[in-house]
Scaffold this active site. Sequence first.
Site, PDB file in Angstrom:
ATOM      1  N   ASP A   8      45.971  24.831  40.955  1.00  0.00           N
ATOM      2  CA  ASP A   8      45.055  24.243  40.000  1.00  0.00           C
ATOM      3  C   ASP A   8      45.955  23.721  38.859  1.00  0.00           C
ATOM      4  OD1 ASP A   8      42.684  23.744  38.464  1.00  0.00           O
ATOM      5  OD2 ASP A   8      43.074  25.599  37.381  1.00  0.00           O
ATOM      6  N   THR A  16      45.281  22.888  28.882  1.00  0.00           N
ATOM      7  CA  THR A  16      44.553  21.737  28.341  1.00  0.00           C
ATOM      8  C   THR A  16      43.179  22.126  27.809  1.00  0.00           C
ATOM      9  OG1 THR A  16      43.915  21.352  30.585  1.00  0.00           O
ATOM     10  CG2 THR A  16      45.600  19.879  29.710  1.00  0.00           C
ATOM     11  N   LYS A  44      35.625  25.872  32.162  1.00  0.00           N
ATOM     12  CA  LYS A  44      36.894  25.853  32.907  1.00  0.00           C
ATOM     13  C   LYS A  44      36.645  25.669  34.399  1.00  0.00           C
ATOM     14  CE  LYS A  44      39.775  28.362  29.685  1.00  0.00           C
ATOM     15  NZ  LYS A  44      40.537  29.591  29.404  1.00  0.00           N
ATOM     16  N   SER A 115      43.009  20.006  41.596  1.00  0.00           N
ATOM     17  CA  SER A 115      42.376  20.096  40.283  1.00  0.00           C
ATOM     18  C   SER A 115      41.136  19.219  40.247  1.00  0.00           C
ATOM     19  CB  SER A 115      43.357  19.611  39.209  1.00  0.00           C
ATOM     20  OG  SER A 115      42.680  19.425  37.984  1.00  0.00           O
ATOM     21  N   GLU A 170      45.054  29.883  40.625  1.00  0.00           N
ATOM     22  CA  GLU A 170      43.861  29.511  39.846  1.00  0.00           C
ATOM     23  C   GLU A 170      43.683  30.381  38.616  1.00  0.00           C
ATOM     24  OE1 GLU A 170      41.247  27.844  39.178  1.00  0.00           O
ATOM     25  OE2 GLU A 170      41.151  26.348  40.761  1.00  0.00           O
ATOM     26  N   ASP A 171      43.091  29.792  37.559  1.00  0.00           N
ATOM     27  CA  ASP A 171      42.788  30.586  36.360  1.00  0.00           C
ATOM     28  C   ASP A 171      41.287  30.774  36.165  1.00  0.00           C
ATOM     29  OD1 ASP A 171      42.432  27.811  35.697  1.00  0.00           O
ATOM     30  OD2 ASP A 171      42.271  28.436  33.604  1.00  0.00           O
TER      31      ASP A 171
END
Length: 216
Positions: A8, A16, A44, A115, A170-171
Site C-alpha cells: 500500500d 500522506t 484511510k 494503492s 498495509e496500514d
Amino acid sequence: MRKGFIFDLDGVITDTAKYHYVAWKQLADELGITIDLAFNEQLKGISRMDSLERILEYGKKENQYSMEEKEAFAEKKNTHYVTLLQELTPADLLPGVEQFLKEAAEKNIPCGIASASKNAPFILDKLGIKERFSIIVDPNTLAKGKPDPEIFLQAANALSIQPDEAVGFEDAQAGIQAIKSAGMYAVGIETQEALEGADQVVKQLDELSVDALLRV
Ligand code: BG6
Ligand code: MG
C-alpha cells in the site's frame, strides 16, 4: 517461499494522511461540516469518492448534492491535495522503506504498489523511488475497492507471481482484509488502529528483514 512484495502507499511508504486531512477539512468547512483527526482515521484506505460520501454522511448532507456537484467537490479537494504534495521529497519516506526496497532490489524480488490513490505515480516520483516498483495498479481499472482483494490479486498477477507467493503491506484494516482475502501473507504497519487479522504487525519497515519475509 515468497517471491514478491506488494505495498500500500499512503501510511506504508509515506505519511500522506496529514495532507489528505488538510484538504478534506477545508472542503468540509466550506460545506459547513466539521471533521477532526479522529474522523480522518476512517478515511484511510478509502477511495476519494467514498471519502467524500463519508464526510457528507457525517455532516448529514448525503442527499443534498447531485453527482456532478460531488464530482466537483472531489476534484476541488484533489487540486488542493496535489498542491500540498508538491512539498514531498525523499526525506518523507517512512523509516526503513528505502533500505527495505534496496535490499529487495539486490535480491531481485519484484515489488508492486496496490494503492487506492490515483496520485500514486506522482507521489512515488516525488519520493524518488518510482523505479523501485515494477508495477503500480491503476485504481481506475478496479471494480471494487479494499477490503475486496481485487487490487492485490491484480498486483500479484502483474508481478507474475501466485497470491500465496506474495507478502502484502498495509496500514489500514480494510487493506489487511484485502490481503488476507487474496490469500497472501499480511504485514500490518500499526498506527492508531489495531490491525486485526495481520500475520505480523510492526511500527515501521526497519523492524523487518527481507530474508525472513521471503521464508514466511
Ligand atoms: C488511499 C488513502 O491510499 O488513497 C485514502 O489512504 C485516499 O485516504 C485514497 O482517499 C485515494 O487517494 P487519491 O489520491 O486518489 O485521492
Ligand atoms: Mg494506507
